[in-house]
Design a protein around this motif. Structure first.
Motif, PDB file in Angstrom:
ATOM      1  N   VAL A  65     -43.496 -21.348   2.264  1.00 44.95           N
ATOM      2  CA  VAL A  65     -44.209 -22.226   0.603  1.00 44.95           C
ATOM      3  C   VAL A  65     -43.913 -21.482  -0.161  1.00 44.95           C
ATOM      4  CG1 VAL A  65     -46.118 -23.128   0.219  1.00 44.95           C
ATOM      5  CG2 VAL A  65     -45.802 -23.376   2.668  1.00 44.95           C
ATOM      6  N   THR A 110     -43.996 -29.675  -4.067  1.00 39.78           N
ATOM      7  CA  THR A 110     -43.000 -30.668  -3.159  1.00 39.78           C
ATOM      8  C   THR A 110     -42.588 -30.147  -2.468  1.00 39.78           C
ATOM      9  OG1 THR A 110     -44.173 -32.658  -4.717  1.00 39.78           O
ATOM     10  CG2 THR A 110     -41.757 -32.835  -2.799  1.00 39.78           C
ATOM     11  N   LEU A 113     -43.753 -27.417  -0.409  1.00 40.60           N
ATOM     12  CA  LEU A 113     -44.416 -28.157   1.390  1.00 40.60           C
ATOM     13  C   LEU A 113     -43.883 -28.629   2.005  1.00 40.60           C
ATOM     14  CD1 LEU A 113     -47.496 -29.850  -0.693  1.00 40.60           C
ATOM     15  CD2 LEU A 113     -47.859 -27.657   0.405  1.00 40.60           C
ATOM     16  N   THR A 117     -43.787 -27.790   5.846  1.00 44.14           N
ATOM     17  CA  THR A 117     -44.297 -28.307   7.087  1.00 44.14           C
ATOM     18  C   THR A 117     -42.383 -28.204   8.336  1.00 44.14           C
ATOM     19  OG1 THR A 117     -45.299 -29.758   5.532  1.00 44.14           O
ATOM     20  CG2 THR A 117     -44.245 -31.086   7.334  1.00 44.14           C
ATOM     21  N   ILE A 137     -54.097 -26.648   5.635  1.00 48.91           N
ATOM     22  CA  ILE A 137     -53.523 -27.710   4.523  1.00 48.91           C
ATOM     23  C   ILE A 137     -53.508 -27.293   3.431  1.00 48.91           C
ATOM     24  CG2 ILE A 137     -52.613 -29.849   4.259  1.00 48.91           C
ATOM     25  CD1 ILE A 137     -53.492 -30.254   6.766  1.00 48.91           C
ATOM     26  N   MET A 140     -51.992 -24.234   2.114  1.00 56.41           N
ATOM     27  CA  MET A 140     -50.149 -24.442   2.115  1.00 56.41           C
ATOM     28  C   MET A 140     -50.301 -25.016   0.725  1.00 56.41           C
ATOM     29  SD  MET A 140     -48.908 -26.160   4.419  1.00 56.41           S
ATOM     30  CE  MET A 140     -47.466 -26.671   4.183  1.00 56.41           C
ATOM     31  N   PHE A 141     -51.039 -26.161  -0.140  1.00 57.70           N
ATOM     32  CA  PHE A 141     -50.911 -26.716  -1.241  1.00 57.70           C
ATOM     33  C   PHE A 141     -51.491 -25.585  -2.729  1.00 57.70           C
ATOM     34  CE2 PHE A 141     -53.072 -28.722  -4.885  1.00 57.70           C
ATOM     35  CZ  PHE A 141     -52.085 -29.564  -5.639  1.00 57.70           C
ATOM     36  N   ALA A 144     -48.101 -22.816  -2.677  1.00 56.46           N
ATOM     37  CA  ALA A 144     -46.830 -24.017  -3.527  1.00 56.46           C
ATOM     38  C   ALA A 144     -47.637 -24.244  -5.065  1.00 56.46           C
ATOM     39  CB  ALA A 144     -47.332 -25.173  -2.664  1.00 56.46           C
TER      40      ALA A 144
END
Length: 243
Positions: A65, A110, A113, A117, A137, A140-141, A144
């Motif tokens: 990421v 984007t 992620l 994923t 999750i 992750m955001f 990023a």
């Protein structure tokens, strides 16, 4: 909705690159090699709570990421500024610097992620890595967002895209190997540990591996603050942009 127009522009440009199978393959190959090499080579020898392979898979996820979010914004911004000279048109458009920066950063988010994923899906099916928690999750955001913001600031700062390698060599690469992706930070020397623990990738790895919300509050806060600070720093650079 100005940020959305910038986001769409960045996504169209990104699609031309990652729409090619070879680009996606090359972006995923590096982390998958690490999964196989460390997972098969050290999986039975490293003792961490929950098992080494799940520990490693989430560490590699953080790296994936980070790299993809950072590369998207740093290269997109620097190349469009210095080579194609299209960034000047974007800055001159009737869109505020904040919305311009937000659109660029969200495109980086984007990509981070998407690639994260894809990588973790491979880890899930081939290495039986556990499903991510809601905290993971969120991690992750935020990862990023933080590194996409850093990439935009770097892309606006460099005078040549090749200079991005300096940031890679002196910041990104050390974080890959010292921020708990491959081994616990607690194994580091006492004097080094507090510094490493405060770095963004260390905070990201904590979130990706955390199951309880009470343990996630501090990493979420610090990573969110770091991302906002970098985003606003990039926006300030956009306001002063005069090329």
């Amino acid at each position: 909705m100005g940020w959305y127009a910038v986001y769409v522009r960045e996504m169209v440009l990104m699609k031309k690159k990652i729409g090619k199978l070879g680009h996606v393959f090359s972006s995923i190959l590096f982390p998958v090699i690490y999964l196989f090499a460390f997972g098969l080579g050290l999986g039975s020898r490293v003792d961490v709570p929950g098992g080494y392979v799940p520990f490693l898979a989430k560490g590699i996820l953080g790296i994936t990421v980070m790299l993809n979010a950072f590369q998207q914004t740093s290269l997109s911004t620097s190349v469009s500024r210095l080579h194609f000279r299209t960034f000047q048109t974007l800055v001159m458009s009737p869109i505020s610097p904040l919305q311009t920066g937000l659109g660029i950063v969200l495109a980086g988010v984007t990509r981070g992620l998407l690639m994260g994923t894809l990588l973790y899906s491979i880890a899930y099916f081939l290495f039986a890595a556990p499903a991510l928690s809601v905290i993971g999750i969120a991690g992750m955001f935020l990862t990023a967002f933080c590194f996409a913001s850093l990439g935009m600031a770097v892309g606006l700062w460099v005078s040549d895209p090749d200079e991005i390698s300096l940031v890679n060599n002196f910041l990104i690469t050390p974080m890959i190997f010292f921020c708990g992706s491959f081994f616990p930070i607690k194994n580091l020397p006492v004097l080094v540990k507090p510094v490493v623990a405060a770095l963004p990738l260390s905070l990201a790895n904590n979130l990706l591996r955390t199951e309880a919300w009470e343990n996630a509050a501090q990493p979420i806060l610090l990573l969110g603050i770091a991302g906002m600070f970098l985003l606003l720093g990039g926006v300030q650079m956009l306001k002063q942009y005069n090329e």
